[in-house]
Motif scaffolding. Sequence first.
Motif, short mmCIF file in Angstrom:
data_model
loop_
_atom_site.label_atom_id
_atom_site.label_comp_id
_atom_site.label_asym_id
_atom_site.label_seq_id
_atom_site.Cartn_x
_atom_site.Cartn_y
_atom_site.Cartn_z
N LEU A 133 11.93 64.55 39.72
CA LEU A 133 13.15 64.77 38.94
C LEU A 133 13.83 66.07 39.35
N ILE A 134 13.05 67.13 39.47
CA ILE A 134 13.63 68.42 39.89
C ILE A 134 14.23 68.31 41.30
N GLY A 135 13.50 67.64 42.21
CA GLY A 135 14.01 67.46 43.57
C GLY A 135 15.28 66.63 43.61
N THR A 136 15.35 65.58 42.77
CA THR A 136 16.54 64.73 42.73
C THR A 136 17.74 65.49 42.17
N ILE A 137 17.52 66.23 41.07
CA ILE A 137 18.61 67.04 40.51
C ILE A 137 19.09 68.06 41.53
N SER A 138 18.15 68.66 42.26
CA SER A 138 18.52 69.63 43.29
C SER A 138 19.38 68.99 44.37
N ASP A 139 19.00 67.77 44.81
CA ASP A 139 19.78 67.08 45.84
C ASP A 139 21.19 66.76 45.35
N VAL A 140 21.30 66.34 44.07
CA VAL A 140 22.61 66.00 43.50
C VAL A 140 23.49 67.25 43.43
N ILE A 141 22.91 68.35 42.93
CA ILE A 141 23.70 69.59 42.83
C ILE A 141 24.08 70.10 44.21
N GLN A 142 23.20 69.91 45.17
CA GLN A 142 23.43 70.44 46.51
C GLN A 142 24.61 69.75 47.19
N THR A 143 24.92 68.52 46.79
CA THR A 143 26.07 67.82 47.38
C THR A 143 27.40 68.49 47.03
N SER A 144 27.41 69.22 45.90
CA SER A 144 28.64 69.92 45.51
C SER A 144 28.64 71.38 45.95
N GLN A 145 27.53 71.80 46.57
CA GLN A 145 27.43 73.18 47.05
C GLN A 145 27.78 73.21 48.55
N THR A 146 28.02 74.42 49.03
CA THR A 146 28.25 74.57 50.46
C THR A 146 26.94 74.33 51.20
N ASP A 147 27.03 73.81 52.39
CA ASP A 147 25.85 73.51 53.18
C ASP A 147 25.31 74.80 53.79
N SER A 148 24.60 75.56 52.96
CA SER A 148 24.09 76.86 53.39
C SER A 148 22.77 77.13 52.68
N ALA A 175 14.74 81.61 48.02
CA ALA A 175 15.39 82.80 47.45
C ALA A 175 15.40 83.93 48.47
N GLN A 176 14.28 84.13 49.16
CA GLN A 176 14.22 85.18 50.18
C GLN A 176 15.15 84.87 51.34
N LEU A 177 15.23 83.58 51.69
CA LEU A 177 16.11 83.18 52.79
C LEU A 177 17.57 83.37 52.42
N ALA A 178 17.91 83.06 51.17
CA ALA A 178 19.30 83.20 50.72
C ALA A 178 19.73 84.65 50.69
N GLN A 198 22.24 79.61 50.75
CA GLN A 198 22.59 80.02 49.39
C GLN A 198 22.80 78.80 48.49
N GLY A 199 23.47 77.77 49.01
CA GLY A 199 23.70 76.56 48.23
C GLY A 199 22.40 75.83 47.92
N ALA A 200 21.49 75.76 48.89
CA ALA A 200 20.20 75.10 48.67
C ALA A 200 19.39 75.84 47.61
N PHE A 201 19.44 77.17 47.64
CA PHE A 201 18.72 77.96 46.65
C PHE A 201 19.29 77.74 45.26
N ARG A 202 20.63 77.79 45.13
CA ARG A 202 21.26 77.64 43.82
C ARG A 202 20.97 76.27 43.21
N SER A 203 20.98 75.23 44.02
CA SER A 203 20.75 73.89 43.49
C SER A 203 19.34 73.75 42.91
N LEU A 204 18.35 74.30 43.58
CA LEU A 204 16.98 74.23 43.07
C LEU A 204 16.82 75.14 41.85
N GLN A 205 17.50 76.27 41.86
CA GLN A 205 17.44 77.19 40.73
C GLN A 205 17.98 76.54 39.45
N TYR A 206 19.12 75.90 39.55
CA TYR A 206 19.71 75.27 38.37
C TYR A 206 18.86 74.11 37.87
#
Length: 520
Positions: free
Chosen positions: A446-461, A311-314, A463-471
């Motif tokens: 499970l949280i890490g896997t969901i984050s990886d799946v969401i991250q594939t649809s996010q921009t490679d940044s 979050a701080q990095l984003a 901000q995208g890595a933060f949003r995927s883990l947040q959701y």
Amino acid sequence: MQNSVPEGSSEMYESTGLRLQRSFGSRNYGAVAPRTRYAQFFQAPRNISAKRSYLAVGVLCYINLLNYMDWFIVPGVLLDIKKYFNISDSHAGLLQTVFILCFLLSALVFGYLGDRYNRKVILSAGIFLWSGATLGSSFLTESYSWIFFLLRGFVGVGTASYSTIAPTIIADLFEEDRRTLMLSVFYIFIPVGSGLGYVLASVVTRAAGHWHWAFRITPCMGVIALVLLILLVPDPTQDAAEGHGGQSTSSTTQGANENHGAQSTASMTWCEDVISLIKNRSFIWSSLGVTAMAFMTGALGFWVPLFLSMAQLAHDLVPPCLQEPCNSSNSLIFGGITIVTGIVGVISGAGISRRCKKINAKADPLICAVGMFSSAPCLYLSIMLAAQSIVATYIFIALGEFFLSLNWAIVTDILLCVVVPKRHSTAVALQILVSHLLGDAGSPYLIGTISDVIQTSQTDSHQGAFRSLQYSFILCAFIGVLGGGFFLLTSLYIEEDRKEAQQLCRGIENKGYISNEDEL
């Protein structure tokens, strides 16, 4: 009152025309008195002084502190470990899953052994195993990540022995409100140890320049723990067995009662214990409530420091970590929050429980339900506000952890009051199995896997890595609400199951006494 032996018990046993005047469990409002072999129950605390009992609790609390420090050293330096071994979010979550799976599968074995064999020997072996595995993991190079996973599994096996058996020793040393108080003190060291795990990992890594050194502190503390355990902690049932002689009519009849109790315990198979526990509705529903707690604490405890760093990095509050050691200030702050909220929460929960049980016999599960229902929205707000304010995130994380900590000592007291003493270790082991198998064994992965799946649809940044883990974190809030419902269901059956456990104890006690009359 510490001693379990009613005054004048010797005279009562000498008179064959009298029945026991004080039935087992009749003095316990919230819980059945301590566990295992029923005839030995009367003598065990009598052979152990109050000073030694309190000293034993102090040693067990120190080992519990060490236990949870080893649990949470890895999350405290997770970013460094990910970079060192070059693993993804899902593989990082799998690291905790391996640890928990080995922990819970071993708990079944230790639950069986703890009800039948010398508990100090089992605990000593567990401490030696987990300390050795932790130390060994600090000497691995980047190419041996699979050995690091394996050693974390061994740490899980070692800690399972302690988490399963140590509470039953405290239950044998104390009764009634004093037992609840001692268990509360014991469970305070779950959040304190967890928080110190983060703090130790952060401080040592920063001071030494490498995360390996954080894994070399707790093994040294483990050696001290092993010595203190051997020298200062009694095994009440063993001491009871060794403390009886045949010097009087009283001791003779007590010895006969011991033999009868031992035969009764030996004749009860593990499968029969499990079947009995499955039929116990309060045990089942409360175990599912504990499972929801474990899911939340496992996922949040493993990922929150990394989530806050992302979050701080984003938001460009910190620069990217390009080389080790990475900035671990979030681990330090989160560890401090965990310590403070844990202490305040456990003490508050135990105090509220003692007062409310005088008014409502269903107080314990209702308090747990309130804790879960209150923590869920706090954790949801902490997750969603991370995009706007890190300070607000810390505040709501603290509130969420406080409400969860209300339940730590209470859930154990629920188990002890609805399960007969000779099945305590097995019940604890089964609860550990269910709560970790369906809870924190899979939630980090499970949280890490969901984050990886969401991250594939996010921009490679960032901000995208933060949003995927947040959701992916939002799932924890829904599990919290579900856990509150399980504790409400527990409240529907706890009075009936408590009375049934007390009646079963009285029946076994009276059976043993009648057997002694026949022999006389």
